[in-house]
Scaffold this active site. Structure first.
Site, short mmCIF file in Angstrom:
data_model
loop_
_atom_site.label_atom_id
_atom_site.label_comp_id
_atom_site.label_asym_id
_atom_site.label_seq_id
_atom_site.Cartn_x
_atom_site.Cartn_y
_atom_site.Cartn_z
N SER A 153 -4.72 37.94 11.91
CA SER A 153 -3.54 37.18 12.27
C SER A 153 -3.21 36.14 11.19
O SER A 153 -3.05 36.47 10.02
CB SER A 153 -3.74 36.55 13.65
OG SER A 153 -2.57 35.95 14.13
N ASP A 178 1.17 46.47 17.75
CA ASP A 178 1.47 45.06 17.55
C ASP A 178 2.89 44.91 17.04
O ASP A 178 3.23 45.43 15.96
CB ASP A 178 0.49 44.46 16.55
CG ASP A 178 0.77 43.01 16.21
OD1 ASP A 178 1.45 42.34 17.02
OD2 ASP A 178 0.31 42.54 15.15
N HIS A 204 -2.70 43.33 18.39
CA HIS A 204 -2.72 42.35 17.30
C HIS A 204 -4.13 42.03 16.83
O HIS A 204 -4.37 41.90 15.63
CB HIS A 204 -2.00 41.08 17.78
CG HIS A 204 -1.82 40.05 16.72
ND1 HIS A 204 -1.03 40.24 15.61
CD2 HIS A 204 -2.33 38.79 16.61
CE1 HIS A 204 -1.05 39.15 14.86
NE2 HIS A 204 -1.83 38.25 15.44
#
Length: 470
Positions: A191, A394, A447
């Protein structure tokens, strides 16, 4: 001679390196506050002795004892810690504790998902822990994250300060753990860590070249669904259309009216703004972190909004009790578990340093690295290995946005697009480039891919860290 190849254990250079590190260790005067790691003998909620070695501790970075104290969890490889790789893991946010990775993604324990009844939440073993074949330092950075603390936290929270803090932490940690100096070293994250991690590697590499001690046996890095260019949102429209979340007509209208720019939209472009409003309405009931998963709002989803608007209050303070069926129920259990005095005692947390623990503390952070593409380019020239993986469900950092900046590095393909398999089933798709960068999608994952599909991500990591093709 390839400078990335570590010296032989029998070489004079290696002997000198170990000797120097031991001298540095002896010269490093430890005060009580600077006493480093302590072994964790048991974890409340886990039945029986821990089947792995866990150490927690603090590393002081400031001039004064209590100026800056970085907390870490260290899990030794369960296979051969003397020879297995060493990895430092930095969670995203910025400001999410690497507790997240340890307990939800790649560590050896996980929360038992049962309705909270006021008693101690239970812990269970995770069979797909990456510590099966790699020692991992889970670090709480930047300062103010997790159990890391400072006299004035606000002064120490920015991208570049995070880079310098991590570099300094690592060299000091290795001085205190000289037995890991010869191990191959990697940095991992996901991330938001896509921004600082490449910069950290570049700073470590430059430090090695300048002769900073101890020498770090840097080999490469891995990143999951990483923010890289801050242009990821421009690929959401194409991704949403390809996944059937918006109509052909809306997609065509967005392309026509916005001309490919969905971030910096002219306030006078009413047609584009109207289309974008419609687009966001179409996705409003979707969990953008994993479009296949339930839509349960929590601090992660509030983080998504914080990329485009300022939040003045703690994200974690707004976390309500989710449904038991929600993936994020484990986050709720974590706040109950880690607030328990017996847990803090077991983890050797210093009393009075942290009051309410927050999984993600994202206030007071200065964003001063505006993209990490140039760092990837520099690291490619130096020959470091890398694994960039994307959960293909994602919508926050779509895999097509990651593919785009990888293509822009302009390296030739050495292993073209193909499926990779887990137990004769497709785990995702992969491609490898001449800069030693491997890109992989993780089929059906979100994600933070290891959190959603550990049974696929574990063999992916195992093969890559072992220098095997996916």
């Amino acid at each position: 001679m390839n400078k990335l190849i570590p010296p032989s254990h029998n070489s004079p250079h290696y002997s000198c390196q170990i000797l120097l590190s031991l001298v540095l260790l002896s010269l490093h005067m430890l005060t009580p506050l600077e006493a480093y790691g302590s072994k964790v003998e048991q974890l409340p909620g886990f039945q029986g002795p821990l089947p792995f070695e866990l150490e927690t501790g603090y590393v002081g970075l400031g001039e004064a004892n209590d100026d800056m104290q970085v907390f870490y969890y260290f899990v030794k490889s369960e296979s051969n810690p003397q020879k297995d790789p060493l990895m430092l893991w930095l969670s995203g946010g910025p400001g999410c504790s690497s507790f997240s990775a340890l307990f939800y993604q790649i560590g050896p324990v996980a929360f038992e998902i049962k309705e909270y009844d006021g008693s101690m939440p239970g812990l269970v073993s995770r069979p797909q822990s990456w510590t099966k074949l790699c020692s991992i330092i889970f670090v709480d950075l930047p300062l103010g994250t997790g159990f890391s603390y400072a006299k004035n936290v606000t002064d120490h929270r920015s991208d570049w300060k995070l880079v310098h803090q991590t570099h300094q932490f690592l060299r000091k940690w290795l001085i205190e753990h000289p037995e890991f100096l010869s191990n191959e070293f990697y940095i991992g994250g996901d991330s938001y860590s896509g921004i600082p991690v490449p910069a950290i590697l570049q700073e470590i590499s430059n430090g090695n070249e300048k002769g900073h001690q101890p020498l770090i046996n840097l080999q490469g890095y891995l990143l999951g669904n990483p923010i890289t260019t801050y242009r990821e949102e421009n690929y959401q429209i194409q991704y949403a259309h390809g996944m059937g979340l918006i109509s052909d007509e809306l997609y065509a209208s967005l392309q026509r009216n916005c001309k490919g720019e969905y971030i910096d939209v002219d306030s006078g472009n009413e047609l584009c703004l109207r289309d974008l409003q419609y687009f966001h309405e179409c996705l409003s009931a979707i969990n953008e972190f994993n479009i296949l998963d339930s839509n349960c709002e929590d601090d992660e989803h509030l983080w998504r909004r914080s990329l485009t608007q300022e939040l003045n209050e703690s994200l974690s303070s707004r976390l309500t009790v989710p449904e038991l069926s929600c993936k994020i129920y484990g986050y709720y259990l974590a706040t109950k578990w880690i607030s328990n005095e017996s847990v803090r005692k077991a983890l050797h947390i210093r009393e009075g340093t942290i009051g309410k623990w927050e999984r993600c503390y994202m206030n007071d952070f200065e964003y001063d690295i505006f993209g990490s593409f140039e760092f990837h380019a520099n690291l490619s020239k130096k020959g470091y290995r890398s694994l960039i993986y994307s959960g293909d469900q994602d919508a926050v950092v779509p895999f097509i946005s990651t593919q785009a900046w990888i293509r822009n590095l302009n390296y030739s393909i050495v292993d073209d697009w193909r499926p990779w398999f887990v137990k004769d089933q497709v785990g995702g798709y992969t491609r490898t480039y001449s800069n030693r960068m491997t890109f992989a999608t993780v089929k059906g994952s979100g994600h933070t891919a290891p959190e959603y599909t550990p049974e696929q991500c574990f063999p992916m990591f195992t093969r890559w860290i072992s220098n095997l093709p996916l």
